[in-house]
Design a protein around this motif. Structure first.
Motif, PDB file in Angstrom:
ATOM      1  N   ALA A   1     -12.338  21.958  -5.718  1.00  0.00           N
ATOM      2  CA  ALA A   1     -13.064  21.910  -4.443  1.00  0.00           C
ATOM      3  C   ALA A   1     -13.869  20.636  -4.250  1.00  0.00           C
ATOM      4  O   ALA A   1     -13.794  20.007  -3.187  1.00  0.00           O
ATOM      5  N   PRO A   2     -14.675  20.174  -5.226  1.00  0.00           N
ATOM      6  CA  PRO A   2     -15.450  18.938  -4.987  1.00  0.00           C
ATOM      7  C   PRO A   2     -14.584  17.692  -4.812  1.00  0.00           C
ATOM      8  O   PRO A   2     -15.062  16.686  -4.299  1.00  0.00           O
ATOM      9  N   LYS A   3     -13.318  17.768  -5.244  1.00  0.00           N
ATOM     10  CA  LYS A   3     -12.422  16.620  -5.131  1.00  0.00           C
ATOM     11  C   LYS A   3     -11.211  16.950  -4.254  1.00  0.00           C
ATOM     12  O   LYS A   3     -10.164  16.299  -4.363  1.00  0.00           O
ATOM     13  N   LEU A   4     -11.353  17.930  -3.382  1.00  0.00           N
ATOM     14  CA  LEU A   4     -10.200  18.407  -2.612  1.00  0.00           C
ATOM     15  C   LEU A   4      -9.521  17.281  -1.848  1.00  0.00           C
ATOM     16  O   LEU A   4      -8.288  17.170  -1.838  1.00  0.00           O
ATOM     17  N   HIS A   5     -10.298  16.431  -1.182  1.00  0.00           N
ATOM     18  CA  HIS A   5      -9.679  15.362  -0.389  1.00  0.00           C
ATOM     19  C   HIS A   5      -8.885  14.413  -1.277  1.00  0.00           C
ATOM     20  O   HIS A   5      -7.819  13.932  -0.885  1.00  0.00           O
ATOM     21  N   ARG A   6      -9.370  14.155  -2.482  1.00  0.00           N
ATOM     22  CA  ARG A   6      -8.660  13.272  -3.404  1.00  0.00           C
ATOM     23  C   ARG A   6      -7.349  13.905  -3.873  1.00  0.00           C
ATOM     24  O   ARG A   6      -6.315  13.232  -3.985  1.00  0.00           O
ATOM     25  N   VAL A   7      -7.393  15.200  -4.172  1.00  0.00           N
ATOM     26  CA  VAL A   7      -6.181  15.908  -4.591  1.00  0.00           C
ATOM     27  C   VAL A   7      -5.129  15.840  -3.492  1.00  0.00           C
ATOM     28  O   VAL A   7      -3.953  15.512  -3.739  1.00  0.00           O
ATOM     29  N   LEU A   8      -5.533  16.127  -2.261  1.00  0.00           N
ATOM     30  CA  LEU A   8      -4.580  16.131  -1.147  1.00  0.00           C
ATOM     31  C   LEU A   8      -4.052  14.733  -0.867  1.00  0.00           C
ATOM     32  O   LEU A   8      -2.871  14.556  -0.535  1.00  0.00           O
ATOM     33  N   GLU A   9      -4.896  13.711  -0.995  1.00  0.00           N
ATOM     34  CA  GLU A   9      -4.446  12.337  -0.782  1.00  0.00           C
ATOM     35  C   GLU A   9      -3.456  11.910  -1.863  1.00  0.00           C
ATOM     36  O   GLU A   9      -2.475  11.205  -1.579  1.00  0.00           O
ATOM     37  N   GLN A  10      -3.680  12.340  -3.105  1.00  0.00           N
ATOM     38  CA  GLN A  10      -2.754  11.995  -4.172  1.00  0.00           C
ATOM     39  C   GLN A  10      -1.398  12.640  -3.939  1.00  0.00           C
ATOM     40  O   GLN A  10      -0.351  12.004  -4.110  1.00  0.00           O
ATOM     41  N   TRP A  11      -1.390  13.901  -3.541  1.00  0.00           N
ATOM     42  CA  TRP A  11      -0.123  14.555  -3.231  1.00  0.00           C
ATOM     43  C   TRP A  11       0.577  13.871  -2.057  1.00  0.00           C
ATOM     44  O   TRP A  11       1.800  13.737  -2.045  1.00  0.00           O
ATOM     45  N   ALA A  12      -0.188  13.409  -1.068  1.00  0.00           N
ATOM     46  CA  ALA A  12       0.409  12.711   0.068  1.00  0.00           C
ATOM     47  C   ALA A  12       1.083  11.417  -0.387  1.00  0.00           C
ATOM     48  O   ALA A  12       2.164  11.055   0.102  1.00  0.00           O
ATOM     49  N   ALA A  13       0.444  10.713  -1.335  1.00  0.00           N
ATOM     50  CA  ALA A  13       1.033   9.483  -1.859  1.00  0.00           C
ATOM     51  C   ALA A  13       2.342   9.766  -2.590  1.00  0.00           C
ATOM     52  O   ALA A  13       3.283   8.964  -2.560  1.00  0.00           O
ATOM     53  N   GLU A  14       2.426  10.936  -3.238  1.00  0.00           N
ATOM     54  CA  GLU A  14       3.619  11.292  -4.005  1.00  0.00           C
ATOM     55  C   GLU A  14       4.712  11.915  -3.141  1.00  0.00           C
ATOM     56  O   GLU A  14       5.907  11.648  -3.357  1.00  0.00           O
ATOM     57  N   LEU A  15       4.325  12.730  -2.166  1.00  0.00           N
ATOM     58  CA  LEU A  15       5.288  13.549  -1.426  1.00  0.00           C
ATOM     59  C   LEU A  15       5.545  13.071  -0.008  1.00  0.00           C
ATOM     60  O   LEU A  15       6.497  13.524   0.630  1.00  0.00           O
ATOM     61  N   GLY A  16       4.721  12.172   0.515  1.00  0.00           N
ATOM     62  CA  GLY A  16       4.883  11.722   1.891  1.00  0.00           C
ATOM     63  C   GLY A  16       4.228  12.675   2.864  1.00  0.00           C
ATOM     64  O   GLY A  16       3.434  13.537   2.490  1.00  0.00           O
ATOM     65  N   THR A  17       4.570  12.506   4.140  1.00  0.00           N
ATOM     66  CA  THR A  17       3.981  13.344   5.176  1.00  0.00           C
ATOM     67  C   THR A  17       5.075  13.848   6.108  1.00  0.00           C
ATOM     68  O   THR A  17       5.954  13.081   6.490  1.00  0.00           O
ATOM     69  N   PRO A  18       5.052  15.149   6.430  1.00  0.00           N
ATOM     70  CA  PRO A  18       4.136  16.169   5.913  1.00  0.00           C
ATOM     71  C   PRO A  18       4.640  16.758   4.611  1.00  0.00           C
ATOM     72  O   PRO A  18       5.801  16.600   4.244  1.00  0.00           O
ATOM     73  N   TYR A  19       3.741  17.457   3.918  1.00  0.00           N
ATOM     74  CA  TYR A  19       4.134  18.274   2.782  1.00  0.00           C
ATOM     75  C   TYR A  19       3.380  19.593   2.899  1.00  0.00           C
ATOM     76  O   TYR A  19       2.644  19.812   3.871  1.00  0.00           O
ATOM     77  N   ARG A  20       3.573  20.463   1.948  1.00  0.00           N
ATOM     78  CA  ARG A  20       2.853  21.739   1.960  1.00  0.00           C
ATOM     79  C   ARG A  20       2.337  22.023   0.562  1.00  0.00           C
ATOM     80  O   ARG A  20       2.855  21.498  -0.432  1.00  0.00           O
ATOM     81  N   PHE A  21       1.270  22.826   0.488  1.00  0.00           N
ATOM     82  CA  PHE A  21       0.889  23.432  -0.783  1.00  0.00           C
ATOM     83  C   PHE A  21       0.695  24.914  -0.543  1.00  0.00           C
ATOM     84  O   PHE A  21       0.633  25.368   0.609  1.00  0.00           O
ATOM     85  N   GLN A  22       0.642  25.690  -1.614  1.00  0.00           N
ATOM     86  CA  GLN A  22       0.612  27.151  -1.506  1.00  0.00           C
ATOM     87  C   GLN A  22      -0.670  27.704  -2.126  1.00  0.00           C
ATOM     88  O   GLN A  22      -1.069  27.281  -3.205  1.00  0.00           O
ATOM     89  N   ILE A  23      -1.287  28.636  -1.430  1.00  0.00           N
ATOM     90  CA  ILE A  23      -2.428  29.376  -1.975  1.00  0.00           C
ATOM     91  C   ILE A  23      -2.077  30.857  -1.938  1.00  0.00           C
ATOM     92  O   ILE A  23      -2.082  31.480  -0.875  1.00  0.00           O
ATOM     93  N   CYS A  24      -1.705  31.395  -3.096  1.00  0.00           N
ATOM     94  CA  CYS A  24      -1.390  32.825  -3.195  1.00  0.00           C
ATOM     95  C   CYS A  24      -0.418  33.264  -2.108  1.00  0.00           C
ATOM     96  O   CYS A  24      -0.629  34.279  -1.410  1.00  0.00           O
ATOM     97  N   GLY A  25       0.648  32.511  -1.921  1.00  0.00           N
ATOM     98  CA  GLY A  25       1.669  32.876  -0.956  1.00  0.00           C
ATOM     99  C   GLY A  25       1.466  32.312   0.436  1.00  0.00           C
ATOM    100  O   GLY A  25       2.373  32.381   1.272  1.00  0.00           O
ATOM    101  N   MET A  26       0.288  31.768   0.728  1.00  0.00           N
ATOM    102  CA  MET A  26       0.032  31.190   2.062  1.00  0.00           C
ATOM    103  C   MET A  26       0.291  29.689   2.024  1.00  0.00           C
ATOM    104  O   MET A  26      -0.324  28.967   1.250  1.00  0.00           O
ATOM    105  N   PRO A  27       1.219  29.187   2.851  1.00  0.00           N
ATOM    106  CA  PRO A  27       1.464  27.744   2.883  1.00  0.00           C
ATOM    107  C   PRO A  27       0.448  27.026   3.769  1.00  0.00           C
ATOM    108  O   PRO A  27       0.015  27.544   4.802  1.00  0.00           O
TER     109      PRO A  27
END
Length: 479
Positions: free
Chosen positions: A34-60
């Motif tokens: 949570a304190p680094k959420l924006h960094r986590v999402l930005e890193q995934w964007a650098a790896e996966l491009g835009t758009p991408y998805r992540f999952q939270i307990c079945g919710m995309p």
């Protein structure tokens, strides 16, 4: 990399989007620090491009880094998109479901009053009070410089913005800049981290069990709401004892609307908007100013340029005394604009469609979760020349380029105050505050960070904020 239809020509579905590797059942929940959420999402964007998805307990949750799509979504609010729906009930629970999060018919009358209260004519008339509050900040910093104190700028700047917002919107100046303890800002500071935690929690545990964090927030909210109800009561007394044909500030306007026959505005709605403005006024402007000091402290020539401009505009005044002269402090606003490009306080914008839509070649059902990352487009060389470089001059008219520089400057990629019908109503006040504070600071002081810059970290606490910004102030030699 942008979204496109599949080779067959059909629209992509959410399940077709790339997704970081997760775990069964919980998906990517364990990776969302949570304190680094924006960094986590930005890193995934650098790896996966835009758009991408992540999952939270079945919710995309879909994540986008396209500035043009972000602009389109914001322009189509509120009739096609709304804020992330999980936000509204959490804000309602703490008594803060005001103009920021209200949707539908409830939003329009609140928005109208807030826009009027934060309009340019109102801020122009308010300028003498704004000057006086900025002068109190100057006096506080003079004392700190004389004693050789380290100043925690995140705290001082939040005190300043709370005083400004309260005086402008509610007709009361709490004068937190003149106090050391027991100020409302200490209680407000508890709220944003709790909001961030609850909005992103997969289960609303706090409705059943109160953890220590929740009990601290409960105590802070009780104090804040006690203060707000007190302001409302005193404003009602002034209206009764000193009637005015035209409301003198936002709180009086809301109370007048509350008492209009057939009005849907209640005391709870008024209190929610008071808290909304206190939080929004405190957090965004104060943290933008704090982040600007991170860059200024490392650039003595820029500090001198700013000091020269401040002397030229302010003359013998400690603070810009004439609202008409604020417009001449362009370099100061350019510093803040460039700071927010590199350190966006609004690093994540969360929306969802209220009907089925097609966005960037992707089919999204109503209620689909959409996170827009604001920093990647602002660090894209297709939008800005040398995007990693801190260069306030890129925002100034007539900025000269070298013959070898192919200047790229796309201001539409900068969306910190939003766009469309729900653009931030406080953007002009924020710009004036930034110009006043920085011009006062640079005219009178030299700024040095009191810690190693590498120890200053970005924290997601609803907004993206520095974990600290301790500086030493040295009185500047007179011109």
């Amino acid at each position: 990399m942008t979204a496109a239809t599949l080779p067959t020509g059909r629209l992509r579905q959410i399940r077709d989007l790339p997704c970081p590797r997760g775990l069964p059942l919980i998906g990517n929940l364990h990776q969302l620090n949570a304190p680094k959420l924006h960094r986590v999402l930005e890193q995934w964007a650098a790896e996966l491009g835009t758009p991408y998805r992540f999952q939270i307990c079945g919710m995309p949750v879909t994540v986008w880094s396209d500035a043009e799509l972000s602009q389109t979504v914001m322009r189509e609010r509120p009739h096609r998109y709304r804020r992330y729906a999980a936000l509204e009930p959490v804000l309602a629970e703490i008594g803060c479901n005001g103009v920021f999060s209200a949707e539908g018919a409830a939003w329009e009358p609140q928005r109208r009053l807030v826009m009027q209260a934060l309009s340019i004519p109102h801020i122009r008339a308010f300028h003498p009070t704004l000057q006086a509050i900025t002068a109190r900040l100057h006096a506080r910093w003079q004392r700190a410089a004389a004693r050789g104190d380290v100043v925690e700028m995140t705290d001082d700047l939040k005190r300043y913005t709370v005083d400004v917002t309260s005086a402008l919107a509610f007709g009361e100046d709490p004068r937190t800049l003149e106090q050391e303890r027991g100020v409302i800002q200490e209680h407000l500071a508890q709220i944003f981290p709790t909001l961030m935690h609850r909005v992103n929690a997969p289960f609303p545990y706090w409705r059943y069990v109160r953890l220590p964090r929740d009990r601290r927030t409960d105590r802070a909210l009780a104090e804040v709401h006690r203060t707000i109800r007190g302001m409302m009561a005193r404003s009602r007394e002034r209206l009764r004892d000193e009637p005015a044909e035209v409301p003198r500030h936002l709180l009086e306007a809301m109370l007048a609307l509350r008492d209009t026959p057939g009005s849907d505005v209640t005391d709870d709605i008024i209190a929610a908007n008071v808290l909304t403005l206190l939080l929004a006024g405190e957090d965004t402007t104060a943290n933008a100013l704090a982040w600007s000091l991170y860059y200024l402290a490392a650039d003595e020539p820029l500090q001198q340029r700013l000091a020269d401009e401040a002397h030229a505009v302010l003359g013998a005044q400690a603070v810009c005394a004439d609202y008409a002269l604020v417009k001449d402090l362009d370099l100061f606003e350019a510093v803040c604009t460039e700071t927010l490009r590199l350190r966006p306080v609004a690093a994540i914008k969360a929306f969802e469609p209220i009907e089925s839509v097609q966005v960037g070649g992707v089919a999204l059902p109503a209620g689909a979760k959409m996170f827009f990352l604001t920093r990647p487009p602002m660090l894209d060389s297709r939008h800005y020349s040398q995007p990693e470089r801190f260069d306030p001059d890129r925002w100034l008219r007539g900025h000269a380029c070298t013959a070898s520089e192919a200047r790229v400057h796309e201001p539409r990629a900068w969306v910190q105050f939003g766009a469309g019908p729900r653009v931030c109503p406080g953007r002009h006040l924020a710009a004036v505050e930034m110009r006043l504070v920085l011009s006062m600071l640079m005219k009178h002081f030299e700024v040095r960070l009191a810690v190693d810059p590498s120890t200053i970290e970005e924290i997601t606490a609803f907004a993206m904020v520095p974990n600290k910004m301790p500086v030493r102030l040295e009185l500047r030699a007179s011109h």
